[in-house]
Design a protein around this motif. Sequence first.
Motif, PDB file in Angstrom:
ATOM      1  N   LEU A   1       1.582  -1.396   0.366  1.00 11.48           N
ATOM      2  CA  LEU A   1       0.075   0.280  -0.029  1.00 11.48           C
ATOM      3  C   LEU A   1       0.846   1.376   0.467  1.00 11.48           C
ATOM      4  N   HIS A   2       1.638   1.176   1.032  1.00  9.94           N
ATOM      5  CA  HIS A   2       2.540   2.393   1.062  1.00  9.94           C
ATOM      6  C   HIS A   2       3.864   2.178  -0.393  1.00  9.94           C
ATOM      7  N   ALA A   3       4.209   2.213  -1.006  1.00  5.01           N
ATOM      8  CA  ALA A   3       4.781   1.443  -2.175  1.00  5.01           C
ATOM      9  C   ALA A   3       3.778   1.866  -3.314  1.00  5.01           C
ATOM     10  N   GLU A   4       2.658   2.087  -3.386  1.00  2.00           N
ATOM     11  CA  GLU A   4       1.433   2.008  -4.245  1.00  2.00           C
ATOM     12  C   GLU A   4       0.587   3.497  -4.086  1.00  2.00           C
ATOM     13  N   ALA A   5       0.716   4.155  -2.410  1.00  2.70           N
ATOM     14  CA  ALA A   5      -0.245   5.372  -2.339  1.00  2.70           C
ATOM     15  C   ALA A   5      -0.424   6.114  -3.882  1.00  2.70           C
ATOM     16  N   GLY A   6       0.398   6.299  -3.800  1.00  2.00           N
ATOM     17  CA  GLY A   6       0.010   7.920  -5.124  1.00  2.00           C
ATOM     18  C   GLY A   6      -1.140   6.542  -6.463  1.00  2.00           C
ATOM     19  N   ARG A   7      -2.011   5.708  -6.371  1.00  2.00           N
ATOM     20  CA  ARG A   7      -2.825   4.639  -6.642  1.00  2.00           C
ATOM     21  C   ARG A   7      -4.119   4.626  -6.009  1.00  2.00           C
ATOM     22  N   ILE A   8      -3.735   4.778  -4.807  1.00  2.00           N
ATOM     23  CA  ILE A   8      -4.731   4.494  -4.085  1.00  2.00           C
ATOM     24  C   ILE A   8      -6.351   6.045  -3.876  1.00  2.00           C
ATOM     25  N   PRO A   9      -7.252   5.798  -4.159  1.00  3.61           N
ATOM     26  CA  PRO A   9      -8.447   6.352  -4.234  1.00  3.61           C
ATOM     27  C   PRO A   9      -8.527   7.765  -2.764  1.00  3.61           C
ATOM     28  N   GLU A  10      -8.491   8.870  -3.253  1.00  2.03           N
ATOM     29  CA  GLU A  10      -8.841   9.625  -1.650  1.00  2.03           C
ATOM     30  C   GLU A  10      -9.583   9.225  -0.931  1.00  2.03           C
ATOM     31  N   SER A  11     -10.289   8.473  -1.873  1.00  4.73           N
ATOM     32  CA  SER A  11     -11.265   8.102  -0.407  1.00  4.73           C
ATOM     33  C   SER A  11     -11.282   7.276   0.797  1.00  4.73           C
ATOM     34  N   VAL A  12     -10.046   6.472   0.634  1.00  4.07           N
ATOM     35  CA  VAL A  12      -9.185   5.360   1.822  1.00  4.07           C
ATOM     36  C   VAL A  12      -8.073   5.963   2.243  1.00  4.07           C
ATOM     37  N   VAL A  13      -7.577   7.693   1.256  1.00  7.37           N
ATOM     38  CA  VAL A  13      -6.553   8.338   2.194  1.00  7.37           C
ATOM     39  C   VAL A  13      -5.951   9.140   3.179  1.00  7.37           C
ATOM     40  N   LEU A  14      -7.421  10.494   2.168  1.00  6.37           N
ATOM     41  CA  LEU A  14      -7.871  11.274   2.972  1.00  6.37           C
ATOM     42  C   LEU A  14      -8.126  11.210   4.427  1.00  6.37           C
ATOM     43  N   GLY A  15      -7.729  11.372   5.684  1.00  9.58           N
ATOM     44  CA  GLY A  15      -7.611  11.234   7.266  1.00  9.58           C
ATOM     45  C   GLY A  15      -6.947  10.511   7.413  1.00  9.58           C
ATOM     46  N   CYS A  16      -5.748   9.326   7.241  1.00 13.97           N
ATOM     47  CA  CYS A  16      -4.635   8.370   7.444  1.00 13.97           C
ATOM     48  C   CYS A  16      -3.201   9.003   7.500  1.00 13.97           C
ATOM     49  N   GLN A  17      -2.901   9.638   8.474  1.00 17.28           N
ATOM     50  CA  GLN A  17      -1.794  10.127   7.746  1.00 17.28           C
ATOM     51  C   GLN A  17      -0.914   9.731   7.317  1.00 17.28           C
ATOM     52  N   ARG A  18      -0.724   8.463   7.826  1.00 21.54           N
ATOM     53  CA  ARG A  18       0.396   7.950   7.137  1.00 21.54           C
ATOM     54  C   ARG A  18       0.514   7.969   5.125  1.00 21.54           C
ATOM     55  N   LEU A  19      -1.077   7.682   5.417  1.00 24.01           N
ATOM     56  CA  LEU A  19      -1.142   7.062   3.257  1.00 24.01           C
ATOM     57  C   LEU A  19      -1.151   8.737   2.592  1.00 24.01           C
ATOM     58  N   GLU A  20      -1.097   9.178   3.585  1.00 24.85           N
ATOM     59  CA  GLU A  20      -1.452  10.766   2.599  1.00 24.85           C
ATOM     60  C   GLU A  20       0.084  11.121   2.752  1.00 24.85           C
ATOM     61  N   GLU A  21       1.326  11.027   3.485  1.00 24.61           N
ATOM     62  CA  GLU A  21       2.207  11.261   3.668  1.00 24.61           C
ATOM     63  C   GLU A  21       3.184  10.452   1.781  1.00 24.61           C
ATOM     64  N   GLU A  22       1.868   9.137   2.232  1.00 25.79           N
ATOM     65  CA  GLU A  22       3.137   8.410   0.955  1.00 25.79           C
ATOM     66  C   GLU A  22       2.713   9.015   0.337  1.00 25.79           C
ATOM     67  N   GLN A  23       1.328   9.823  -0.171  1.00 22.92           N
ATOM     68  CA  GLN A  23       0.872   9.917  -1.408  1.00 22.92           C
ATOM     69  C   GLN A  23       1.203  10.904  -2.030  1.00 22.92           C
ATOM     70  N   GLN A  24       1.751  11.974  -0.884  1.00 22.94           N
ATOM     71  CA  GLN A  24       2.274  13.516  -1.278  1.00 22.94           C
ATOM     72  C   GLN A  24       3.961  12.820  -1.648  1.00 22.94           C
ATOM     73  N   LYS A  25       4.930  12.051  -0.965  1.00 25.89           N
ATOM     74  CA  LYS A  25       6.127  11.974  -1.687  1.00 25.89           C
ATOM     75  C   LYS A  25       6.141  11.267  -3.063  1.00 25.89           C
ATOM     76  N   SER A  26       4.399  10.494  -3.262  1.00 27.29           N
ATOM     77  CA  SER A  26       5.310   9.771  -5.068  1.00 27.29           C
ATOM     78  C   SER A  26       4.398  11.226  -5.679  1.00 27.29           C
ATOM     79  N   VAL A  27       3.836  12.154  -5.513  1.00 27.74           N
ATOM     80  CA  VAL A  27       3.630  13.315  -6.101  1.00 27.74           C
ATOM     81  C   VAL A  27       4.508  13.610  -6.702  1.00 27.74           C
ATOM     82  N   GLU A  28       5.432  14.349  -5.139  1.00 32.74           N
ATOM     83  CA  GLU A  28       7.324  15.196  -4.914  1.00 32.74           C
ATOM     84  C   GLU A  28       7.937  14.503  -6.711  1.00 32.74           C
ATOM     85  N   LEU A  29       8.022  12.771  -7.071  1.00 33.48           N
ATOM     86  CA  LEU A  29       8.571  12.283  -6.929  1.00 33.48           C
ATOM     87  C   LEU A  29       8.058  12.788  -8.365  1.00 33.48           C
TER      88      LEU A  29
END
Length: 133
Positions: A105-133
């Motif tokens: 999940l952490h490796a693919e955070a950028g592909r996870i729908p926001e409906s199950v990411v927003l509010g989850c601090q760890r996945l939000e951080e992982e998703q942000q990292k994938s956007v920055e790359l």
Amino acid sequence: MVGIHHENGAQVSERWDTVFKALSSEPRRQLIVSLLDAGPEQSVPLPESAIMPNVPPDQEVLRQELHHVHLPMLAEMEFITWETEPLSASRGPRFDEVAVVFEALHAEAGRIPESVVLGCQRLEEEQQKSVEL
């Protein structure tokens, strides 16, 4: 040969059911992620390591739930071991079976729908990292 595949298939199916049962409650998910972050030989303090950062619970209620429900379940599944004084947990012999779900999940955070990411601090951080790359 068919019998072996059937037997192995049944065992694999049972193991996946066990993994998803373990992950079906937020305190257990948080504990697994905390242990993943802590490293192989380290223990983590409880109840702090089972709290979702964005949703702080009543710590005394959580402590009781951990002691009577979550920790015995995860220990029986061999995902963790735990101690009562002080209340803490460490990786069990089958920890990798449940940890791999979060690693994926952490490796693919950028592909996870926001409906199950927003509010989850760890996945939000992982998703942000994938956007920055």
